[in-house]
Design a protein around this motif. Structure first.
Motif, PDB file in Angstrom:
ATOM      1  N   LYS A 279       0.867  -1.194   0.000  1.00  0.00           N
ATOM      2  CA  LYS A 279       0.000   0.000   0.000  1.00  0.00           C
ATOM      3  C   LYS A 279       0.901   1.240   0.000  1.00  0.00           C
ATOM      4  CE  LYS A 279      -3.814   2.114   2.639  1.00  0.00           C
ATOM      5  NZ  LYS A 279      -4.670   2.305   1.457  1.00  0.00           N
ATOM      6  N   TYR A 280       0.898   1.966  -1.127  1.00  0.00           N
ATOM      7  CA  TYR A 280       1.739   3.139  -1.282  1.00  0.00           C
ATOM      8  C   TYR A 280       0.884   4.366  -1.577  1.00  0.00           C
ATOM      9  CZ  TYR A 280       5.487  -0.299  -1.728  1.00  0.00           C
ATOM     10  OH  TYR A 280       6.353  -1.339  -1.494  1.00  0.00           O
ATOM     11  N   ALA A 281       1.365   5.525  -1.110  1.00  0.00           N
ATOM     12  CA  ALA A 281       0.613   6.777  -1.275  1.00  0.00           C
ATOM     13  C   ALA A 281       0.383   7.114  -2.743  1.00  0.00           C
ATOM     14  CB  ALA A 281       1.348   7.916  -0.570  1.00  0.00           C
ATOM     15  N   ILE A 282       1.374   6.847  -3.587  1.00  0.00           N
ATOM     16  CA  ILE A 282       1.250   7.184  -5.002  1.00  0.00           C
ATOM     17  C   ILE A 282       0.125   6.390  -5.673  1.00  0.00           C
ATOM     18  CG2 ILE A 282       2.960   5.511  -5.769  1.00  0.00           C
ATOM     19  CD1 ILE A 282       2.510   9.096  -7.100  1.00  0.00           C
ATOM     20  N   LYS A 283      -0.039   5.134  -5.248  1.00  0.00           N
ATOM     21  CA  LYS A 283      -1.138   4.310  -5.785  1.00  0.00           C
ATOM     22  C   LYS A 283      -2.471   4.741  -5.186  1.00  0.00           C
ATOM     23  CE  LYS A 283       1.595   0.118  -6.664  1.00  0.00           C
ATOM     24  NZ  LYS A 283       1.727  -1.331  -6.344  1.00  0.00           N
ATOM     25  N   ASP A 284      -2.464   5.027  -3.901  1.00  0.00           N
ATOM     26  CA  ASP A 284      -3.696   5.476  -3.243  1.00  0.00           C
ATOM     27  C   ASP A 284      -4.197   6.787  -3.845  1.00  0.00           C
ATOM     28  OD1 ASP A 284      -3.858   3.338  -1.495  1.00  0.00           O
ATOM     29  OD2 ASP A 284      -2.648   4.313   0.055  1.00  0.00           O
ATOM     30  N   LYS A 285      -3.265   7.622  -4.287  1.00  0.00           N
ATOM     31  CA  LYS A 285      -3.656   8.899  -4.885  1.00  0.00           C
ATOM     32  C   LYS A 285      -4.531   8.669  -6.128  1.00  0.00           C
ATOM     33  CE  LYS A 285      -1.277  10.706  -7.938  1.00  0.00           C
ATOM     34  NZ  LYS A 285      -0.214  11.255  -8.822  1.00  0.00           N
ATOM     35  N   ASP A 286      -4.113   7.769  -7.009  1.00  0.00           N
ATOM     36  CA  ASP A 286      -4.881   7.509  -8.233  1.00  0.00           C
ATOM     37  C   ASP A 286      -6.252   6.927  -7.912  1.00  0.00           C
ATOM     38  OD1 ASP A 286      -2.738   8.419  -9.706  1.00  0.00           O
ATOM     39  OD2 ASP A 286      -1.886   6.419 -10.024  1.00  0.00           O
ATOM     40  N   ALA A 287      -6.273   5.980  -6.952  1.00  0.00           N
ATOM     41  CA  ALA A 287      -7.540   5.357  -6.575  1.00  0.00           C
ATOM     42  C   ALA A 287      -8.477   6.360  -5.910  1.00  0.00           C
ATOM     43  CB  ALA A 287      -7.281   4.172  -5.649  1.00  0.00           C
ATOM     44  N   ALA A 288      -7.903   7.220  -5.043  1.00  0.00           N
ATOM     45  CA  ALA A 288      -8.704   8.216  -4.331  1.00  0.00           C
ATOM     46  C   ALA A 288      -9.274   9.250  -5.306  1.00  0.00           C
ATOM     47  CB  ALA A 288      -7.852   8.900  -3.270  1.00  0.00           C
ATOM     48  N   MET A 289      -8.474   9.669  -6.284  1.00  0.00           N
ATOM     49  CA  MET A 289      -8.935  10.652  -7.247  1.00  0.00           C
ATOM     50  C   MET A 289     -10.059  10.091  -8.126  1.00  0.00           C
ATOM     51  SD  MET A 289      -6.681  12.969  -9.908  1.00  0.00           S
ATOM     52  CE  MET A 289      -5.690  13.670  -8.604  1.00  0.00           C
ATOM     53  N   ALA A 290      -9.927   8.816  -8.500  1.00  0.00           N
ATOM     54  CA  ALA A 290     -10.975   8.177  -9.302  1.00  0.00           C
ATOM     55  C   ALA A 290     -12.280   8.120  -8.522  1.00  0.00           C
ATOM     56  CB  ALA A 290     -10.532   6.779  -9.712  1.00  0.00           C
ATOM     57  N   ALA A 291     -12.186   7.777  -7.220  1.00  0.00           N
ATOM     58  CA  ALA A 291     -13.369   7.713  -6.368  1.00  0.00           C
ATOM     59  C   ALA A 291     -14.000   9.100  -6.211  1.00  0.00           C
ATOM     60  CB  ALA A 291     -12.991   7.149  -5.000  1.00  0.00           C
ATOM     61  N   ALA A 292     -13.150  10.138  -6.134  1.00  0.00           N
ATOM     62  CA  ALA A 292     -13.655  11.508  -5.985  1.00  0.00           C
ATOM     63  C   ALA A 292     -14.448  11.939  -7.217  1.00  0.00           C
ATOM     64  CB  ALA A 292     -12.482  12.461  -5.751  1.00  0.00           C
ATOM     65  N   PHE A 293     -13.918  11.634  -8.420  1.00  0.00           N
ATOM     66  CA  PHE A 293     -14.623  11.998  -9.650  1.00  0.00           C
ATOM     67  C   PHE A 293     -15.927  11.200  -9.805  1.00  0.00           C
ATOM     68  CE2 PHE A 293     -10.569  13.817 -11.386  1.00  0.00           C
ATOM     69  CZ  PHE A 293     -11.081  15.060 -11.708  1.00  0.00           C
ATOM     70  N   ASN A 294     -15.900   9.915  -9.445  1.00  0.00           N
ATOM     71  CA  ASN A 294     -17.107   9.086  -9.548  1.00  0.00           C
ATOM     72  C   ASN A 294     -18.218   9.640  -8.670  1.00  0.00           C
ATOM     73  OD1 ASN A 294     -15.980   7.317 -11.401  1.00  0.00           O
ATOM     74  ND2 ASN A 294     -15.220   5.909  -9.817  1.00  0.00           N
ATOM     75  N   PHE A 295     -17.861  10.081  -7.468  1.00  0.00           N
ATOM     76  CA  PHE A 295     -18.854  10.665  -6.561  1.00  0.00           C
ATOM     77  C   PHE A 295     -19.473  11.910  -7.196  1.00  0.00           C
ATOM     78  CE2 PHE A 295     -20.242  13.517  -3.225  1.00  0.00           C
ATOM     79  CZ  PHE A 295     -20.914  12.686  -2.339  1.00  0.00           C
ATOM     80  N   LEU A 296     -18.634  12.760  -7.762  1.00  0.00           N
ATOM     81  CA  LEU A 296     -19.131  13.997  -8.370  1.00  0.00           C
ATOM     82  C   LEU A 296     -20.077  13.700  -9.540  1.00  0.00           C
ATOM     83  CD1 LEU A 296     -15.836  16.156  -8.391  1.00  0.00           C
ATOM     84  CD2 LEU A 296     -17.809  16.405  -6.863  1.00  0.00           C
ATOM     85  N   ARG A 297     -19.729  12.682 -10.337  1.00  0.00           N
ATOM     86  CA  ARG A 297     -20.608  12.327 -11.468  1.00  0.00           C
ATOM     87  C   ARG A 297     -21.972  11.850 -10.969  1.00  0.00           C
ATOM     88  NH1 ARG A 297     -15.693   9.951 -13.397  1.00  0.00           N
ATOM     89  NH2 ARG A 297     -14.826  11.141 -15.152  1.00  0.00           N
ATOM     90  N   GLU A 298     -21.917  11.048  -9.904  1.00  0.00           N
ATOM     91  CA  GLU A 298     -23.170  10.534  -9.346  1.00  0.00           C
ATOM     92  C   GLU A 298     -24.059  11.667  -8.838  1.00  0.00           C
ATOM     93  OE1 GLU A 298     -22.101   7.784  -6.317  1.00  0.00           O
ATOM     94  OE2 GLU A 298     -21.280   6.282  -7.707  1.00  0.00           O
TER      95      GLU A 298
END
Length: 326
Positions: A279-298
């Protein structure tokens, strides 16, 4: 008669005389007798004279010829009646005293003042000072990057009509407090006197990310609905909690008033890294950003993917040019 003689001069004078003047006692003898105390035994001639005068009765002393004078007992001799022969023996003594003064040891010069060395700066204090300088320099860099990103988001919003956006900030390196400073710089109104335009994106809702070696820092911001037509659709606390759930993060600072000219609320969260479990911050960043955009679309706060692009969605810095086909 003048002042009393020095004892040595008196003794020398009496070595060849019976009285101060002539061959009979006078009031000059009485004056000096009453002005001095008995001479020491080593001044034999002066002592003889003194005892002789002391043997006279008061009436005898009063009857002696001449005028009585009150002499200062502590004064120097040099009586007018003293003959040159009487004063001569005193000269060697004066010379001896002068010789002693000349041979007197010189006073030792005061030691030169030694300038105290300035205490060396304590290593811990020096290290603390250096750390403070480095922190100040870092803070300036964070504010500069935040202000620049704010202008870029303002431009993207003006061109594409975006109400919300997600991007990364590098300089905080995972520090949540510094990332919050960057958010404030992004939201600030521009300084009309500054050479470069900075901030300007307080009307745009944002979630920003900063990856460090130990953690991923997240700061979310939603302005007042008066400045953003989609703000009423997005609860900043729920938005951040949804993103944290996707990457096993946690809220550090729940929704609070944002430091923004457009009002609104801000939330701070963190995602701890766990290298042992991949579990690395750089990977979590991409996953977190994708989740943030998905929420906004919803919530209808961000455009849906129109499917025109075969590429993967591009987030963060590259999103200004190519965001999900926009």
């Amino acid at each position: 008669m003048g002042a009393p003689m020095e004892m040595a001069a008196l003794n020398a004078h009496m070595a060849n005389h019976s009285y101060l003047e002539g061959f009979t006692p006078t009031q000059k003898d009485v004056s000096l007798f009453k002005a001095i105390s008995a001479p020491p035994a080593n001044f034999v001639h002066a002592l003889r004279w003194y005892k002789h005068i002391a043997s006279f009765s008061d009436s005898k002393l009063a009857s002696l010829p001449g005028k009585f004078e009150t002499l200062a007992a502590a004064a120097s001799p040099a009586a007018a009646a003293a003959s040159p022969a009487a004063a001569a023996p005193a000269e060697p003594a004066a010379k001896k005293e002068k010789a002693k003064e000349q041979k007197a040891p010189k006073e030792k010069a005061a030691p030169k003042e030694v300038k105290a060395e300035a205490p060396k700066e304590d290593e811990a204090a020096k290290a603390a000072k250096e750390a403070a300088k480095a922190q100040e320099k870092l803070l300036k860099a964070v504010i500069k990057e935040g202000g620049k990103k704010g202008v870029e988001i303002e431009g993207a919003s003006d061109m594409g009509g975006l109400d919300f956006f997600c991007t990364t900030i590098d300089t905080p390196e995972g520090d949540c407090d510094l990332l919050l400073v960057a958010m404030d710089a992004m939201n600030a109104d521009p300084d009309p006197e500054a050479e470069d335009r900075k901030g300007c994106s307080g009307h745009v809702g944002k979630m920003i990310f900063s990856a460090g070696t130990k953690q991923l820092a997240i700061v979310a911001y939603v302005p007042d609905s008066a400045h953003n037509k989609s703000a009423g659709n997005v609860d900043v606390q729920v938005w951040t909690e949804t993103v944290c759930a996707a990457v096993n993060g946690k809220i550090l600072k729940p929704a609070a008033d944002a430091k923004s000219p457009k009002g609104g609320k801000v939330v701070v969260a963190v995602v701890a890294s766990d290298p042992d479990n991949g579990k690395y911050a750089i990977k979590d960043k991409d996953a977190a950003m994708a989740a943030a955009f998905n929420f906004l679309r919803e919530k209808g706060a961000f455009p849906e993917d129109n499917g025109d692009s075969d590429d993967e969605p591009v987030f963060g810095d590259d999103a200004f040019d190519d965001m999900n086909g926009w």
